[in-house]
Write a protein that holds these residues in place. Structure first.
Motif, PDB file in Angstrom:
ATOM      1  N   ARG A   1     -10.448  -9.819 -20.904  1.00  0.00           N
ATOM      2  CA  ARG A   1      -9.631  -8.620 -21.092  1.00  0.00           C
ATOM      3  C   ARG A   1      -9.778  -7.728 -19.857  1.00  0.00           C
ATOM      4  O   ARG A   1     -10.880  -7.515 -19.352  1.00  0.00           O
ATOM      5  CB  ARG A   1     -10.067  -7.842 -22.334  1.00  0.00           C
ATOM      6  N   TRP A   2      -8.633  -7.179 -19.415  1.00  0.00           N
ATOM      7  CA  TRP A   2      -8.615  -6.281 -18.253  1.00  0.00           C
ATOM      8  C   TRP A   2      -7.770  -5.068 -18.599  1.00  0.00           C
ATOM      9  O   TRP A   2      -6.691  -5.198 -19.183  1.00  0.00           O
ATOM     10  CB  TRP A   2      -8.026  -7.006 -17.037  1.00  0.00           C
TER      11      TRP A   2
ATOM     12  N   GLY B   1     -21.047 -11.907 -24.007  1.00  0.00           N
ATOM     13  CA  GLY B   1     -20.134 -11.420 -22.979  1.00  0.00           C
ATOM     14  C   GLY B   1     -20.748 -10.332 -22.139  1.00  0.00           C
ATOM     15  O   GLY B   1     -21.909  -9.950 -22.305  1.00  0.00           O
TER      16      GLY B   1
ATOM     17  N   GLU C   1     -15.949 -13.088 -22.059  1.00  0.00           N
ATOM     18  CA  GLU C   1     -16.642 -13.437 -23.299  1.00  0.00           C
ATOM     19  C   GLU C   1     -16.478 -14.910 -23.625  1.00  0.00           C
ATOM     20  O   GLU C   1     -15.426 -15.511 -23.359  1.00  0.00           O
ATOM     21  CB  GLU C   1     -16.109 -12.587 -24.449  1.00  0.00           C
TER      22      GLU C   1
ATOM     23  N   ASP D   1     -19.445  -6.516 -20.320  1.00  0.00           N
ATOM     24  CA  ASP D   1     -18.435  -5.468 -20.166  1.00  0.00           C
ATOM     25  C   ASP D   1     -18.671  -4.803 -18.814  1.00  0.00           C
ATOM     26  O   ASP D   1     -19.716  -4.175 -18.597  1.00  0.00           O
ATOM     27  CB  ASP D   1     -18.566  -4.459 -21.312  1.00  0.00           C
TER      28      ASP D   1
ATOM     29  N   ASP E   1      -4.688  -9.611 -21.743  1.00  0.00           N
ATOM     30  CA  ASP E   1      -5.663 -10.462 -22.429  1.00  0.00           C
ATOM     31  C   ASP E   1      -5.262 -11.926 -22.251  1.00  0.00           C
ATOM     32  O   ASP E   1      -4.068 -12.266 -22.281  1.00  0.00           O
ATOM     33  CB  ASP E   1      -5.703 -10.150 -23.921  1.00  0.00           C
TER      34      ASP E   1
ATOM     35  N   TYR F   1     -23.759  -8.148 -23.631  1.00  0.00           N
ATOM     36  CA  TYR F   1     -23.946  -8.061 -25.076  1.00  0.00           C
ATOM     37  C   TYR F   1     -24.039  -9.461 -25.669  1.00  0.00           C
ATOM     38  O   TYR F   1     -23.469 -10.435 -25.150  1.00  0.00           O
ATOM     39  CB  TYR F   1     -22.812  -7.274 -25.740  1.00  0.00           C
TER      40      TYR F   1
ATOM     41  N   GLN G   1     -11.580  -1.734 -16.257  1.00  0.00           N
ATOM     42  CA  GLN G   1     -12.506  -2.403 -17.159  1.00  0.00           C
ATOM     43  C   GLN G   1     -12.182  -3.892 -17.193  1.00  0.00           C
ATOM     44  O   GLN G   1     -11.022  -4.286 -17.258  1.00  0.00           O
ATOM     45  CB  GLN G   1     -12.420  -1.833 -18.574  1.00  0.00           C
TER      46      GLN G   1
ATOM     47  N   ILE H   1     -13.703  -7.442 -19.239  1.00  0.00           N
ATOM     48  CA  ILE H   1     -14.604  -8.030 -20.226  1.00  0.00           C
ATOM     49  C   ILE H   1     -14.461  -9.547 -20.174  1.00  0.00           C
ATOM     50  O   ILE H   1     -13.348 -10.084 -20.252  1.00  0.00           O
ATOM     51  CB  ILE H   1     -14.290  -7.526 -21.648  1.00  0.00           C
TER      52      ILE H   1
ATOM     53  N   SER I   1     -26.716  -4.936 -27.340  1.00  0.00           N
ATOM     54  CA  SER I   1     -26.266  -4.650 -25.976  1.00  0.00           C
ATOM     55  C   SER I   1     -27.500  -4.404 -25.119  1.00  0.00           C
ATOM     56  O   SER I   1     -28.456  -3.744 -25.543  1.00  0.00           O
ATOM     57  CB  SER I   1     -25.337  -3.431 -25.936  1.00  0.00           C
TER      58      SER I   1
ATOM     59  N   ILE J   1     -14.242  -9.681 -28.530  1.00  0.00           N
ATOM     60  CA  ILE J   1     -12.801  -9.569 -28.321  1.00  0.00           C
ATOM     61  C   ILE J   1     -12.072 -10.809 -28.826  1.00  0.00           C
ATOM     62  O   ILE J   1     -10.873 -10.755 -29.109  1.00  0.00           O
ATOM     63  CB  ILE J   1     -12.477  -9.330 -26.830  1.00  0.00           C
TER      64      ILE J   1
END
Length: 561
Positions: free
Chosen positions: A524-525, A484, A499, A486, A538, A430, A495, A497, A418, A458
């Motif tokens: 992803r949320w 990805g 990826e 974050d 997702d 990351y 949040q 993400i 990261s 993820i």
């Protein structure tokens, strides 16, 4: 005021003008008497010299005077000589301590003009925001309380009730019982290779927690809408009940405590050691769950908070464990009662890094000769204050039989990175890599928790609730990476993400799970609606070689209670 200071003050008062007034030969005791240090009394004549008036205040003279105490005081002789002077009772029957000043102090009369006038708050309107601002705008953080909260509150204000001494005066009993957990409901549209399904599923996670002392408790976890790795759901219009009050490979019931605290309470002494342990149907989560994440019948004990100056280890601990039933591993084809597991793991903090080591012996009691040794090692450290890096390797060895038929025979390498940005708490890029050679296995991992690559990204994380598709997470004869970012909102109230991942297949198809190379994109949320409610969504899509692609979209609602 300390005893030595009291004596110095008494001496100055006795020799002040108008008092006893003039210095004369006196006998001094050693200063150890003043502090009751236990030293022997030493005598000696130390005269001040010819009679003369003392100069202005000066630093206290070493030693304690035996004569010349202020009026109203009398000396008291104790085991080691003179004790601090005690006041005599006056006409009102009370003992009044006289006002003393140090050698550099002077009494000043009180003047009312030294104090500001009293505020007249009753003449001003109440302003709640201004009152809160006095404390730096701090406020009581809203939290979700347990569904059942008996005995000592989970979050409490003020003093706690008086504890009991049933387990001894040094291991106090303060009973409390909590029931808490969460409810999850998810809806998904999945395409998993050649299968497509629309799924609506839900689950309840119940934690039952009974505490006797601060270190001893009985804990249980129950998922009544879950049977093994399947959840109560409606799939393509068909209802699947999956109601089970106790599921074999996920539910728990165990006792945990600290043997040192327990022995100290029974012997009515302080704890002679720290020795936490657990026994029963225990969940073990070792090395971040990558090497071992399972619920099984057995026991574990930890030697915590050790250090070694010789090895330059600032902190380390060692955990020993033995699992005798319900050992879940793909090495034994997830057979619930055919395996046993014995092992140890440790972590070591030294020179800015973090080392993890683990060893386990997996015993096959099914008579198929699949017993083997499992070793794991990892090192985590931050470099140049720019990259946080973790390197982990898992090695399987010792399993017999033809190489093509072995279920645990290989090496898995995991590298996680990261990056630290100018906004390190809100923007976290990351880059993670993996490479599996042969058929490597973690020490034990229940099927409901997904594959060993679940931390890689993820796109490798399973969602057993709705059967959401993932890239092959076994690591068998594959290598690849996940890249990805974050993103966390400024106030951490959202949040996101993003990826991309790639998986390359190696060797023959018979020695791996993935039918071929895989390339995926995922999003992803998450949004916390309140301290008790969360919404998560997702979306993923993957291109796969030698098979139809993978795709899925899901939304989930969580309620914490």
């Amino acid at each position: 005021m300390g005893r030595a200071t009291a004596y110095a003050a008494a001496l100055l008062a006795a020799l002040a003008p108008g008092g006893a007034g003039w210095a004369s030969p006196v006998t001094f005791f050693s200063s150890s008497v003043a502090g009751y240090g236990g030293g022997s009394i030493q005598h000696g004549a130390t005269p001040f010299g010819p009679p003369r008036r003392l100069p202005p205040p000066h630093p206290p003279t070493t030693g304690l005077p035996a004569l010349g105490l202020p009026a109203g005081y009398q000396p008291a002789v104790g085991r080691f000589g003179f004790l601090p002077p005690r006041p005599l009772a006056t006409s009102d029957g009370l003992h009044h301590a006289p006002q003393h000043t140090g050698p550099c102090q002077t009494l000043v009369p009180c003047d009312g003009r030294d104090f500001s006038p009293t505020e007249r708050f009753h003449l001003q309107p109440y302003a709640g925001c201004d009152e809160q601002a006095i404390y730096g705008n701090h406020y009581l953080v809203p939290t979700q309380r347990p569904l059942v909260e008996l005995g000592l509150p989970f979050y409490g204000n003020g003093p706690i009730p008086k504890s009991k001494t049933w387990c001894g005066p040094t291991n106090l009993v303060q009973q409390k019982f909590y029931t808490y957990g969460d409810y999850r409901m998810g809806f998904a549209q999945n395409k998993n290779l050649n299968d497509e399904a629309t799924v609506l599923a839900h689950r309840i996670n119940l934690e039952l927690d009974y505490w006797m002392t601060s270190t001893e408790r009985v804990h249980a976890f129950i998922g009544p809408f879950q049977d093994g790795g399947n959840f109560m759901r409606i799939e393509e219009g068909v209802f699947f009940d999956e109601l089970a009050l106790f599921s074999d490979n996920t539910d728990t019931l165990f006792f945990e405590g600290d043997l040192g605290q327990m022995l100290g309470g029974w012997e009515r002494t302080v704890a002679p050691m720290d020795l936490p342990f657990t026994v029963g149907r225990v969940p073990l989560f070792l090395q971040k769950g990558v090497w071992l994440q399972v619920t099984a019948g057995g026991a574990a004990v930890t030697l915590p908070a050790k250090n070694s100056p010789w090895l330059d280890w600032s902190n380390f601990d060692v955990t020993l464990f033995a699992l005798l039933d319900q050992v879940s591993t793909d090495a034994l084809n997830q057979a619930p009662h055919t395996g046993r597991l014995y092992g140890a793991t440790t972590f070591v903090e030294s020179r800015g890094g973090y080392l993890e080591l683990g060893y386990a012996y997996v015993e096959d009691r099914g008579g198929q000769g699949r017993s083997y040794h499992n070793l794991s090692a990892s090192y985590t450290r931050r470099y140049l204050n720019r990259v946080s890096n973790s390197v982990r390797v898992i090695v399987n060895a010792g399993q017999g039989g033809p190489r093509g038929a072995r279920t645990a025979d290989g090496v898995l390498l995991l590298v996680e990175n990261s990056l630290l940005t100018r906004n390190p708490y809100n923007v976290v890029p990351y880059v993670n890599f993996f490479a599996g050679f042969g058929s490597p296995q973690p020490a034990s991992r229940a099927a409901a928790f997904g594959g060993v690559l679940f931390n890689t990204g993820i796109l490798f994380q399973v969602d057993a609730l709705t059967g959401f598709p993932t890239l092959d997470a076994t690591g068998n004869n594959t290598f690849g990476a996940a890249v990805g970012v974050d993103l966390l909102a400024k106030n951490f109230d959202q949040q996101l993400i993003l990826e991309a991942a790639v998986l390359q297949a190696t060797g023959s198809a018979a020695g791996r799970n993935a039918p071929g190379d895989q390339y995926g994109l995922g999003v992803r949320w998450q949004l916390p609606v309140s301290e008790a409610h969360l919404i998560r969504a997702d979306v993923m899509h993957a291109f796969t070689e030698n098979a139809d692609g993978l795709s899925g979209a899901r939304v989930e609602f969580r309620w914490k209670f």
